[in-house]
Design a protein around this motif. Structure first.
Motif, mmCIF file in Angstrom:
data_model
loop_
_atom_site.group_PDB
_atom_site.id
_atom_site.type_symbol
_atom_site.label_atom_id
_atom_site.label_comp_id
_atom_site.label_asym_id
_atom_site.label_seq_id
_atom_site.Cartn_x
_atom_site.Cartn_y
_atom_site.Cartn_z
ATOM 1 N N VAL A 1 0.863 -1.179 0.000
ATOM 2 C CA VAL A 1 0.000 0.000 0.000
ATOM 3 C C VAL A 1 0.899 1.228 0.000
ATOM 4 N N LEU A 2 0.644 2.161 -0.923
ATOM 5 C CA LEU A 2 1.374 3.428 -0.975
ATOM 6 C C LEU A 2 0.559 4.477 -0.231
ATOM 7 N N LEU A 3 1.082 4.924 0.910
ATOM 8 C CA LEU A 3 0.419 5.946 1.731
ATOM 9 C C LEU A 3 1.059 7.301 1.487
ATOM 10 N N SER A 4 0.241 8.305 1.296
ATOM 11 C CA SER A 4 0.727 9.681 1.195
ATOM 12 C C SER A 4 0.127 10.478 2.344
ATOM 13 N N LEU A 5 0.994 11.042 3.201
ATOM 14 C CA LEU A 5 0.572 11.769 4.393
ATOM 15 C C LEU A 5 0.977 13.225 4.276
ATOM 16 N N LEU A 6 0.035 14.129 4.542
ATOM 17 C CA LEU A 6 0.273 15.564 4.412
ATOM 18 C C LEU A 6 -0.147 16.268 5.698
ATOM 19 N N PRO A 7 0.746 17.025 6.361
ATOM 20 C CA PRO A 7 0.372 17.769 7.568
ATOM 21 C C PRO A 7 -0.734 18.778 7.260
ATOM 22 N N LYS A 8 -1.769 18.801 8.089
ATOM 23 C CA LYS A 8 -2.898 19.685 7.832
ATOM 24 C C LYS A 8 -2.537 21.160 8.008
ATOM 25 N N PHE B 1 0.431 22.403 7.196
ATOM 26 C CA PHE B 1 1.535 22.674 6.282
ATOM 27 C C PHE B 1 2.897 22.758 6.998
ATOM 28 N N SER B 2 3.024 22.118 8.147
ATOM 29 C CA SER B 2 4.330 22.032 8.802
ATOM 30 C C SER B 2 5.275 21.211 7.935
ATOM 31 N N PHE B 3 6.566 21.496 8.033
ATOM 32 C CA PHE B 3 7.552 20.670 7.351
ATOM 33 C C PHE B 3 7.496 19.250 7.917
ATOM 34 N N VAL B 4 7.608 18.267 7.038
ATOM 35 C CA VAL B 4 7.544 16.871 7.458
ATOM 36 C C VAL B 4 8.800 16.452 8.208
ATOM 37 N N MET B 5 9.933 17.018 7.823
ATOM 38 C CA MET B 5 11.207 16.540 8.360
ATOM 39 C C MET B 5 11.365 16.907 9.843
ATOM 40 N N GLY B 6 12.414 16.367 10.472
ATOM 41 C CA GLY B 6 12.705 16.686 11.869
ATOM 42 C C GLY B 6 11.778 15.991 12.830
ATOM 43 N N ASP B 7 11.285 16.750 13.819
ATOM 44 C CA ASP B 7 10.472 16.165 14.881
ATOM 45 C C ASP B 7 9.199 15.521 14.350
ATOM 46 N N GLU C 1 -3.676 15.332 12.795
ATOM 47 C CA GLU C 1 -2.561 16.139 12.290
ATOM 48 C C GLU C 1 -2.318 15.982 10.800
ATOM 49 N N TYR C 2 -2.754 14.847 10.229
ATOM 50 C CA TYR C 2 -2.412 14.562 8.833
ATOM 51 C C TYR C 2 -3.654 14.168 8.042
#
Length: 408
Positions: A297-304, A306-312, A359-360
């Motif tokens: 399954v290919l999941l695509s997750l996007l922060p609601k 628009f926070s950067f995905v990287m890091g914490d 959050e996503y």
């Protein structure tokens, strides 16, 4: 393995002059059959009784083919099946992963009982070991982690070659500190062999398969697959992580850590060279290696927000994956989105998305495959992507990976 395979094993072992440990997996399709028993039992479908009886009849048949009149394995097999039947009759079903390990782990117990008794009948001095009393794990059912130090102490004591020249035990299974059966992941018998080799300082490990060695593709997928004569530890890790099924992905680390060579050889033609996996292979030629990982399954997750995905954010996200027992097979990240490929275990995915929904936002494609080519060429890429829709591509110096699905 059937009666013929067990007789082949006896011939192979009888030629060995050094101390050896034999690690045996479940017979044939027993693991799949017990998974079916489990699913029926969990849904309170009494048809599980008939499926379990079929599994029993298969093991009884193999045993009868080997022993005929006097069958030293029969009473042990009967007792073990009776114990499982009573468990299924009297215990209220619990969580899937836990029950999986309590039920499916029996396949290795039954196979090793039969194989051990036949090897003894063939005149070999061996000791049968219940590995669950020595190989301790955490309680991560279906993908347990080894508790290394305590296991090392127990293994070193139990496998005493001053008492016996040959020990035979189960692959794939272990036990938690509390004594509950655990499993190490599908195809885990190879991993068990590597763990024991590391702990006992073995000279080498040989994995016996129904293929001539490690191939550059699954022959059920690409019929002109070629055998690889020698492969590096690193290459083998990359292949298994990408989805190659000949050996368990965790097998290589315990061997590499002590520079123990791994041979992959054919049960059918035991005198053939097979494949050698080692630190410094002698590579006479380099050819593309094709690996297919199905049921993804290919999941695509996007922060609601628009926070950067990287890091914490990325750290918290993958911690959530881990909490739900979901292994990530591929990762592709941009500034505000992340794409991951995971095995199609829908209930786990649904629970994951429930935890992340505040959050996503998420979209996914099911029924996709991850196709990988090491040492790729334009021709090799065209061969595996022709007639397929490419949803995602990753490319490095030595490997290219595609998430694809069949064009309707």
């Amino acid at each position: 393995m059937d009666a013929t395979g067990i007789k082949n094993l006896a011939r192979i072992v009888s030629k060995e002059k050094t101390d050896i440990v034999i690690v045996v997996s479940a017979f044939g399709k027993t693991t799949n059959a017990l998974e079916k028993v489990l699913k029926l039992w969990l849904t309170r479908d009494n048809e599980y009784v008939n499926h379990l009886e079929t599994v029993y009849n298969y093991h009884s048949g193999v045993s009868e083919d080997l022993f005929h009149a006097v069958n030293p394995a029969k009473s042990k097999i009967d007792d073990s099946f009776a114990f499982l039947k009573e468990y299924l009759r009297s215990v209220k079903p619990g969580e899937y992963d836990y029950e999986y390990d309590q039920i499916v782990s029996n396949g290795e117990i039954w196979s090793t009982i039969i194989v051990a008794e036949f090897l003894k009948k063939s005149g070999l001095d061996l000791e049968w070991i219940d590995i669950r009393k020595s190989l301790l794990t955490d309680a991560r059912y279906r993908d347990a982690n080894i508790i290394w130090d305590e296991s090392q102490k127990r293994i070193s004591k139990v496998f005493d070659f001053t008492l016996h020249k040959i020990y035979l035990t189960q692959g794939f299974i272990g036990a938690s500190i509390s004594g509950e059966s655990t499993t190490l992941g599908r195809e885990g018998s190879d991993y068990t062999a590597a763990i024991l080799a590391n702990m006992l300082d073995a000279e080498s490990v040989t994995v016996w398969k129904d293929v001539p060695g490690l191939l550059n593709a699954d022959p059920k997928w690409l019929h002109d697959a070629e055998k690889l004569d020698e492969v590096s530890y690193r290459e083998a890790v990359e292949m298994t992580f990408s989805g190659a099924k000949v050996i368990h992905p965790k097998t290589i680390k315990p061997l590499q850590n002590k520079n123990i060579p791994l041979f992959v050889k054919s049960f059918i033609n035991p005198n053939d060279k097979g494949t050698l996996i080692t630190e410094e292979p002698d590579l006479k030629k380099i050819i593309p290696v094709f690996v297919r990982k199905e049921n993804q399954v290919l999941l695509s997750l996007l922060p609601k927000d628009f926070s950067f995905v990287m890091g914490d954010n990325l750290s918290r996200m993958f911690h959530t994956f881990m909490q739900h027992g979901i292994k990530v097979n591929l990762v592709d990240a941009s500034a505000v989105s992340i794409n991951v490929c995971v095995d199609d275990e829908r209930s786990k995915i649904d629970n994951l998305l429930t935890d992340l929904r505040d959050e996503y936002s998420a979209v996914y494609n099911d029924n996709v495959e991850v196709l990988s080519v090491r040492h790729y060429t334009a021709e090799a890429i065209a061969r595996i992507t022709s007639g397929r829709e490419v949803l995602l591509e990753q490319r490095s110096r030595s490997m290219v990976r595609f998430v694809t699905r069949q064009i309707a």
